[in-house]
Design a protein around this motif. Structure first.
Motif, PDB file in Angstrom:
ATOM      1  N   THR A 180      44.893  40.188  32.180  1.00 57.77           N
ATOM      2  CA  THR A 180      44.188  39.270  33.063  1.00 57.77           C
ATOM      3  C   THR A 180      44.970  39.140  34.368  1.00 57.77           C
ATOM      4  O   THR A 180      46.206  39.106  34.334  1.00 57.77           O
ATOM      5  N   SER A 213      40.094  42.125  31.056  1.00 55.76           N
ATOM      6  CA  SER A 213      40.430  40.865  31.715  1.00 55.76           C
ATOM      7  C   SER A 213      39.633  39.717  31.121  1.00 55.76           C
ATOM      8  O   SER A 213      40.173  38.635  30.854  1.00 55.76           O
ATOM      9  N   TYR A 214      38.341  39.939  30.886  1.00 56.24           N
ATOM     10  CA  TYR A 214      37.507  38.908  30.290  1.00 56.24           C
ATOM     11  C   TYR A 214      37.977  38.561  28.871  1.00 56.24           C
ATOM     12  O   TYR A 214      37.997  37.391  28.474  1.00 56.24           O
ATOM     13  N   THR A 257      38.470  47.804  32.750  1.00 51.75           N
ATOM     14  CA  THR A 257      39.519  46.871  33.169  1.00 51.75           C
ATOM     15  C   THR A 257      38.975  45.446  33.217  1.00 51.75           C
ATOM     16  O   THR A 257      39.637  44.488  32.784  1.00 51.75           O
ATOM     17  N   THR A 258      37.758  45.294  33.742  1.00 54.47           N
ATOM     18  CA  THR A 258      37.119  43.987  33.779  1.00 54.47           C
ATOM     19  C   THR A 258      36.902  43.445  32.375  1.00 54.47           C
ATOM     20  O   THR A 258      37.147  42.261  32.101  1.00 54.47           O
ATOM     21  N   TYR A 259      36.452  44.302  31.483  1.00 48.33           N
ATOM     22  CA  TYR A 259      36.251  43.897  30.084  1.00 48.33           C
ATOM     23  C   TYR A 259      37.551  43.361  29.481  1.00 48.33           C
ATOM     24  O   TYR A 259      37.558  42.298  28.844  1.00 48.33           O
ATOM     25  N   ALA A 293      38.356  35.845  40.540  1.00 49.42           N
ATOM     26  CA  ALA A 293      37.017  36.212  41.005  1.00 49.42           C
ATOM     27  C   ALA A 293      36.011  35.126  40.669  1.00 49.42           C
ATOM     28  O   ALA A 293      35.144  34.790  41.480  1.00 49.42           O
ATOM     29  N   TYR A 311      30.121  38.593  31.727  1.00 47.77           N
ATOM     30  CA  TYR A 311      30.897  37.356  31.866  1.00 47.77           C
ATOM     31  C   TYR A 311      30.230  36.166  31.179  1.00 47.77           C
ATOM     32  O   TYR A 311      30.865  35.144  30.935  1.00 47.77           O
ATOM     33  N   ASN A 335      36.825  51.001  35.840  1.00 50.28           N
ATOM     34  CA  ASN A 335      36.843  49.692  36.491  1.00 50.28           C
ATOM     35  C   ASN A 335      36.188  48.637  35.614  1.00 50.28           C
ATOM     36  O   ASN A 335      36.706  47.518  35.466  1.00 50.28           O
ATOM     37  N   ASP A 336      35.048  48.979  35.019  1.00 49.34           N
ATOM     38  CA  ASP A 336      34.380  48.025  34.133  1.00 49.34           C
ATOM     39  C   ASP A 336      35.192  47.778  32.869  1.00 49.34           C
ATOM     40  O   ASP A 336      35.188  46.685  32.315  1.00 49.34           O
ATOM     41  N   GLU A 350      26.589  44.048  33.511  1.00 46.63           N
ATOM     42  CA  GLU A 350      26.783  43.084  34.598  1.00 46.63           C
ATOM     43  C   GLU A 350      26.670  41.642  34.101  1.00 46.63           C
ATOM     44  O   GLU A 350      27.085  40.699  34.797  1.00 46.63           O
TER      45      GLU A 350
END
Length: 500
Positions: free
Chosen positions: A202, A145-146, A141-143, A211, A49, A138-139, A46
Motif C-alpha cells: 500500500t 494496494s487495495y 499493483t492496484t489490487y 488516491a 474499490y 498496473n491493475d 474498475e
C-alpha cells in the motif's frame, strides 16, 4: 452439531455490500450504489474499490458504535464512566471493575469487531475474484494496494479485540466451525502479518495523499504495527517503524491543538487514520456519519449568536476532577483548554457548556469531541456534527518513538519535546520513561484507551487502579455470555501458535 461462524459471533450482521465510487473525495459516499457481493460483475475491474469501501463503512458503523466509545475509555482512572441514572453496568465496570459478561454492551463490542473482520474476509475474496480478470501489471499493483487497505482494517479490528478481551478466536474463514481462542500474542502475530503485507503493497504516503483521499496507507500500517509491538514490549521494532514514519518527512503536528480536533483539523498532516464523516455541506438530507459516537459523551452546548442555538449530548463520559487538577498543576494551558469542557463555562469559540443536571454526574467533559456551533452546517443539530473520528495520530508516533529510544539507551528528547512544544509546555532534557508516560496521559487522554493500555503494558495498573478494585484478572473484559452460550469452545484452552 457445529454452528457456522456467521450465525454466532457476527449474529444479526448484514451481508457485505460493495459501494461504488465513481467520483468522490470520500471513501464511500454514494450509498445508492450498493450491490450485494454475490451480484458483482468481477470482469469490471474498475469497480474493484467497492469491496474496499464496504470495509470503511464497517469501521464507521461498528468501530464507531457509541457503546464501544464508552467502553474504550472508562477503565483508566482518569475518565468518569457514566451517568448514575442510566447504564449502571457501565458505571460499575469503569469505576469499580465489576464486570458483567451478560451486559449487552460487552456482547455488542464483541459482535461489532467480528462483523468488521467478517466483512474484510469477504472483501479479500471479492478482490481475488476481480484479480482473476486483471490483464496488466498496473491493475495488479492496484489490487495489491487495495488488499493492503482491507488488511489494515482487519488488523485494526483484531487489535481492538485483543485490547478488550485478550484471547480471542482468529477467523481464518467465515464458515469455520472452531471458535477456540488464540492467545493475545498469537492474535498480534496474525495482525502483524496483515500489516506487513500492507507495508509492502500500500502506498507509503499520508492518508490525505491517497488516491481515495483519507484511505489508510502504508504508513497507517506502520503506525498500527508499532502500536502492536509497543504492547508486546518489542522496542527495537517500535523504534524502527516510528523512525521510518518520522524520517519520511511527510508528517507534522497540526500547529493549533484546539482546531486539530475540530472541522479545520480533519485529515491534516498529523493524521495517520481517521473515520470520515460528511453532511455534503447540506443542512438536511443525506449524512454519512458515526451515529452517536460524539453525542453519547458530550454535554449540552449553546450559543445565542448562531443560527443553531444549542445541541445536546447524553452526558455519559467525562473526566474526574482529580485528572483535571493534575493537568492544571503541571502547567497545562493549550491542552487543558482543548481537552476540558467544564460545565458553567464558555469555550474559546463562544459556546456555553451547560452544567450537569445531576450532582453525582461529571461536570468536566472531553473537549476533543466538541465541535463549535459556528462550525456546524446550518440545519444540522447532532453533537459533534460533521466531524471525523481521529484513530491514529503522529503525536502518538512521536511519543512511542521517544519511549522506545529511552528504553534502548538513547535520547528521546527530540520527539518528546516536539509534542510538548506544540502544547506550549517547557522542553525537558534527558527525558525519562515516566515523564513520557505522563506526556502520553495528557496528550492522548480519552483516545482509544491509550492510558489504560499504558498502565497494563508497564505494570502500573495495580498501583494506579488497585484502590478502585482492579486486579490482574480484570485486565480484560470477559467473553460475552451470549457468545459462550452459542459457542462453548470459546472456553477451550487458547491456541499458542498460528499453526494449529
Amino acid at each position: 452439531m457445529k454452528i457456522k461462524f456467521h450465525k454466532i459471533i457476527a449474529a444479526a450482521a448484514l451481508g457485505l455490500t460493495m459501494v461504488a465510487l465513481p467520483s468522490c473525495d470520500y471513501l464511500d459516499i454514494e450509498p445508492e450504489k450498493t450491490l450485494p457481493g454475490e451480484s458483482v460483475d468481477y470482469t469490471k475491474t474498475e469497480d474493484m474499490y467497492g469491496a474496499v469501501s464496504g470495509c470503511y463503512s464497517e469501521i464507521r458503523a461498528h468501530n464507531m458504535h457509541w457503546i464501544i466509545n464508552l467502553l474504550t475509555s472508562i477503565r483508566d482512572g482518569d475518565v468518569w464512566s457514566g451517568r448514575t441514572d442510566d447504564q449502571g453496568d457501565l458505571v460499575a465496570m469503569g469505576n469499580k471493575y465489576q464486570y458483567n459478561s451478560s451486559w449487552w454492551g460487552v456482547n455488542e463490542t464483541w459482535r461489532c469487531y467480528f462483523q468488521i473482520i467478517r466483512v474484510c474476509n469477504e472483501a479479500l475474496l471479492m478482490l481475488d475474484n476481480f484479480a482473476a480478470n486483471i490483464t496488466n501489471e498496473n491493475d495488479r499493483t492496484t489490487y495489491r494496494s487495495y488488499c493492503g487497505e482491507v488488511r489494515i482494517i482487519r488488523a485494526l479490528a483484531y487489535y481492538r479485540l485483543a485490547q478488550f478481551f485478550g484471547n480471542v478466536p482468529i477467523l481464518f474463514d467465515n464458515y469455520q466451525d472452531d471458535f477456540t481462542p488464540s492467545t493475545r500474542d498469537v492474535v498480534y502475530e496474525y495482525v502483524l502479518r496483515d500489516l506487513d503485507y500492507a507495508m509492502q503493497n500500500t502506498p507509503k504516503v499520508r492518508p490525505n495523499q491517497m488516491a481515495h483521499v483519507g484511505a489508510f496507507s502504508g504508513y497507517t500500517a506502520e503506525a498500527l504495527a508499532a502500536k502492536v509491538y509497543y504492547q508486546m514490549g518489542n522496542y527495537d521494532k517500535v523504534r524502527e517503524l516510528t523512525n521510518d514514519i518520522i524520517n519520511s518527512g511527510l508528517f507534522e503536528l497540526y500547529p493549533d491543538y484546539y482546531q486539530l480536533w475540530k472541522i479545520p483539523g480533519r485529515l491534516c498532516d498529523e493524521s495517520l487514520a481517521e473515520c470520515q464523516v460528511t453532511d455534503f455541506g447540506m443542512g438536511s438530507g443525506d449524512y454519512v456519519g458515526v451515529d452517536q459516537f460524539f453525542n453519547c459523551a458530550g454535554p449540552t452546548i449553546s450559543n445565542d449568536n448562531t443560527v443553531l442555538k444549542s445541541t445536546g449530548g447524553w452526558n455519559f463520559v467525562g473526566y474526574f476532577d482529580s485528572f483535571r487538577d493534575w493537568a492544571i498543576a503541571r502547567g497545562e494551558t493549550v491542552r487543558a483548554t482543548t481537552t476540558f469542557l467544564v460545565g458553567g463555562t464558555t469555550t474559546p469559540s463562544g459556546d456555553y457548556v451547560k452544567p450537569a443536571g445531576n450532582p453525582n454526574n461529571t461536570n468536566v467533559w472531553n473537549g476533543k469531541w466538541y465541535v463549535p456551533l459556528e462550525q456546524f452546517t446550518e440545519g444540522r443539530t447532532t453533537y459533534g456534527s460533521n466531524n471525523n473520528v481521529r484513530i491514529l495520530r503522529y503525536a502518538d508516533v512521536l511519543l512511542m518513538n521517544a519511549e522506545a529510544k529511552v528504553r534502548l539507551g538513547e535520547s528521546g528528547d527530540a520527539p518528546f519535546n516536539e509534542v510538548r512544544t506544540r502544547a506550549k509546555m517547557p522542553t525537558i532534557t534527558n527525558v525519562t520513561v515516566d515523564q513520557i508516560l505522563d506526556e502520553r496521559r495528557m496528550e492522548l487522554c480519552c483516545e482509544w484507551g491509550e492510558r489504560y493500555a499504558d498502565l497494563i503494558r508497564t505494570g502500573k495498573a495495580a498501583e494506579v487502579l488497585g484502590a478502585n478494585g482492579w486486579t490482574p484478572d480484570k485486565t480484560y473484559f470477559p467473553i460475552p455470555q451470549t457468545q459462550l452460550d452459542l459457542a462453548p469452545d470459546l472456553l477451550n484452552p487458547p491456541y499458542t501458535s498460528l499453526n494449529h
